[in-house]
Motif scaffolding. Sequence first.
Motif, mmCIF file in Angstrom:
data_model
loop_
_atom_site.group_PDB
_atom_site.id
_atom_site.type_symbol
_atom_site.label_atom_id
_atom_site.label_comp_id
_atom_site.label_asym_id
_atom_site.label_seq_id
_atom_site.Cartn_x
_atom_site.Cartn_y
_atom_site.Cartn_z
ATOM 1 N N THR A 158 29.707 43.408 40.739
ATOM 2 C CA THR A 158 28.946 44.611 40.438
ATOM 3 C C THR A 158 27.512 44.456 40.905
ATOM 4 O O THR A 158 26.940 43.363 40.854
ATOM 5 N N VAL A 159 26.947 45.547 41.410
ATOM 6 C CA VAL A 159 25.553 45.595 41.850
ATOM 7 C C VAL A 159 24.845 46.631 40.994
ATOM 8 O O VAL A 159 25.390 47.713 40.728
ATOM 9 N N LEU A 160 23.627 46.324 40.552
ATOM 10 C CA LEU A 160 22.894 47.183 39.634
ATOM 11 C C LEU A 160 21.890 48.074 40.366
ATOM 12 O O LEU A 160 21.140 47.610 41.225
ATOM 13 N N GLN A 249 39.646 49.451 37.134
ATOM 14 C CA GLN A 249 40.254 49.737 38.427
ATOM 15 C C GLN A 249 39.861 48.691 39.468
ATOM 16 O O GLN A 249 40.689 48.270 40.290
ATOM 17 N N ALA A 250 38.610 48.234 39.421
ATOM 18 C CA ALA A 250 38.161 47.198 40.354
ATOM 19 C C ALA A 250 38.909 45.898 40.111
ATOM 20 O O ALA A 250 39.309 45.200 41.053
ATOM 21 N N ARG A 251 39.122 45.576 38.851
ATOM 22 C CA ARG A 251 39.832 44.340 38.525
ATOM 23 C C ARG A 251 41.285 44.394 39.002
ATOM 24 O O ARG A 251 41.875 43.367 39.354
ATOM 25 N N LYS A 252 41.845 45.594 39.056
ATOM 26 C CA LYS A 252 43.213 45.755 39.540
ATOM 27 C C LYS A 252 43.296 45.753 41.067
ATOM 28 O O LYS A 252 44.386 45.791 41.633
ATOM 29 N N GLY A 253 42.125 45.751 41.733
ATOM 30 C CA GLY A 253 42.114 45.666 43.185
ATOM 31 C C GLY A 253 41.800 46.955 43.911
ATOM 32 O O GLY A 253 41.852 46.997 45.142
ATOM 33 N N ALA A 254 41.443 48.015 43.181
ATOM 34 C CA ALA A 254 41.165 49.298 43.828
ATOM 35 C C ALA A 254 39.846 49.290 44.583
ATOM 36 O O ALA A 254 39.675 50.030 45.561
ATOM 37 N N PHE A 255 38.882 48.481 44.119
ATOM 38 C CA PHE A 255 37.552 48.436 44.728
ATOM 39 C C PHE A 255 37.104 46.978 44.879
ATOM 40 O O PHE A 255 37.549 46.100 44.142
ATOM 41 N N ASP A 256 36.194 46.760 45.826
ATOM 42 C CA ASP A 256 35.655 45.414 46.041
ATOM 43 C C ASP A 256 34.346 45.184 45.294
ATOM 44 O O ASP A 256 34.071 44.073 44.843
ATOM 45 N N VAL A 257 33.526 46.227 45.194
ATOM 46 C CA VAL A 257 32.236 46.124 44.511
ATOM 47 C C VAL A 257 32.017 47.410 43.731
ATOM 48 O O VAL A 257 32.324 48.503 44.216
ATOM 49 N N VAL A 258 31.467 47.268 42.516
ATOM 50 C CA VAL A 258 31.103 48.433 41.712
ATOM 51 C C VAL A 258 29.586 48.503 41.622
ATOM 52 O O VAL A 258 28.931 47.506 41.281
ATOM 53 N N VAL A 259 29.027 49.670 41.914
ATOM 54 C CA VAL A 259 27.599 49.903 41.706
ATOM 55 C C VAL A 259 27.425 50.476 40.302
ATOM 56 O O VAL A 259 27.946 51.558 39.999
ATOM 57 N N ALA A 260 26.734 49.733 39.448
ATOM 58 C CA ALA A 260 26.482 50.168 38.072
ATOM 59 C C ALA A 260 25.081 50.738 37.975
ATOM 60 O O ALA A 260 24.156 50.284 38.656
ATOM 61 N N GLN A 261 24.901 51.698 37.080
ATOM 62 C CA GLN A 261 23.630 52.404 37.014
ATOM 63 C C GLN A 261 22.535 51.653 36.252
ATOM 64 O O GLN A 261 21.359 51.805 36.560
ATOM 65 N N TYR A 262 22.917 50.839 35.278
ATOM 66 C CA TYR A 262 21.910 50.137 34.480
ATOM 67 C C TYR A 262 22.465 48.784 34.035
ATOM 68 O O TYR A 262 23.662 48.501 34.176
ATOM 69 N N HIS A 263 21.599 47.960 33.523
ATOM 70 C CA HIS A 263 21.864 46.548 33.251
ATOM 71 C C HIS A 263 23.155 46.311 32.472
ATOM 72 O O HIS A 263 24.072 45.635 32.944
ATOM 73 N N ASP A 264 23.255 46.850 31.281
ATOM 74 C CA ASP A 264 24.408 46.531 30.433
ATOM 75 C C ASP A 264 25.700 47.152 30.949
ATOM 76 O O ASP A 264 26.779 46.583 30.745
ATOM 77 N N GLN A 265 25.613 48.298 31.616
ATOM 78 C CA GLN A 265 26.830 48.893 32.173
ATOM 79 C C GLN A 265 27.503 47.932 33.144
ATOM 80 O O GLN A 265 28.726 47.829 33.193
ATOM 81 N N GLY A 266 26.708 47.200 33.905
ATOM 82 C CA GLY A 266 27.264 46.278 34.881
ATOM 83 C C GLY A 266 27.542 44.894 34.353
ATOM 84 O O GLY A 266 28.521 44.252 34.764
ATOM 85 N N LEU A 267 26.706 44.416 33.424
ATOM 86 C CA LEU A 267 26.837 43.024 32.989
ATOM 87 C C LEU A 267 27.885 42.812 31.910
ATOM 88 O O LEU A 267 28.510 41.742 31.863
ATOM 89 N N ILE A 268 28.095 43.790 31.044
ATOM 90 C CA ILE A 268 29.073 43.593 29.968
ATOM 91 C C ILE A 268 30.465 43.296 30.522
ATOM 92 O O ILE A 268 31.126 42.349 30.064
ATOM 93 N N PRO A 269 30.974 44.044 31.505
ATOM 94 C CA PRO A 269 32.321 43.717 32.005
ATOM 95 C C PRO A 269 32.414 42.322 32.610
ATOM 96 O O PRO A 269 33.409 41.620 32.415
ATOM 97 N N VAL A 270 31.378 41.905 33.356
ATOM 98 C CA VAL A 270 31.409 40.586 33.975
ATOM 99 C C VAL A 270 31.371 39.495 32.914
ATOM 100 O O VAL A 270 32.159 38.539 32.940
ATOM 101 N N LYS A 271 30.465 39.633 31.963
ATOM 102 C CA LYS A 271 30.316 38.588 30.946
ATOM 103 C C LYS A 271 31.506 38.545 29.994
ATOM 104 O O LYS A 271 31.854 37.480 29.475
#
Length: 328
Positions: A158-160, A249-271
């Motif tokens: 994910t990219v923020l 959906q990304a974890r299932k292979g639909a996407f390679d990178v997810v652009v997240a709008q703000y810090h916690d939106q992107g970091l919670i799934p990874v962590k």
Amino acid sequence: MTQKSPLAITMGDASGIGPEITVKCIAAGARAVVYGSARVMQDAVARYAPALALRVIATPDEAELATGTLEVIDAAPMAALPPVGEISAASGQAAYDSILAAIEAAKAGRIAGIVTAPIHKEALSRAGIGYPGHTEMLADHGGAARVAMMLANDDIRTVLVTIHMSLRHAIEAADFGAQMAAIRLAHEGGQALGIAKPRVAVAGLNPHAGEGGLFGDEEITIIRPAIEAARAEGIDASGPWPGDTVFMQARKGAFDVVVAQYHDQGLIPVKYLGLEKGVNITLGLPFVRTSPDHGTAFDIAGRGIADPESLVTAMDYAARLAAARGTS
């Protein structure tokens, strides 16, 4: 930069687990020069990896990268060991000085990339340093017009769009220019990791990606136009997708990178998927920078139980990225 240029690890906050995981990483076979306090690193070797030899060097060019030896550049001399497990201005200053020294070496081509051990924002503040984190320091001192955080593990990347700011300010900052920068960097970051044409999914800002404007119109007025502009540039971008399902959906292979709008939106799934395999990559810099995806862990500092796996993984990513750039 020559092919013999080493990677560098910055020791992080000396009151946290940074020195411990650094010496454990070197003891496990990582080949890197350490930027930090020679006094702190000598103490860490004695505590956590006594089989290691410690060698103080003046420049990365002197590094031999021999197995069983930790080579440290004394970029942040400390008169005394700092308190362990406590917020310390001295540790904040030493962490900052170590990072700046490594940045200068990277810009000069003397190291292949930087892997940063965790720092503490309040310790930086007590030292009078106004940066909220590594990313902002790297952007200012690294010579980058725009940078973005990519958080990656074995399942998702994910990219923020926005990083360290209040949610109120993040909403204001997530404008068209910020969307375009993040989408472009997500595309470039995917390519740097070996994906020829990354599939970039852009998350919405509002619940259900705004539900056609019922819950906010940022998706219609800002995010979707940015996606269309990115597609016109040849980027495989799509969305905006609801933030509560796009990572699945990304974890299932639909996407390679997810652009997240703000810090916690992107970091919670990874962590949530595990800190030990999460890596932070700074995109947009003229050199490689990665870090483990966890903090200073003051609660376990000094106990000898810190797990270096995320730092080892960050080293692996840095080596891959440096090799792709032809810098190591």
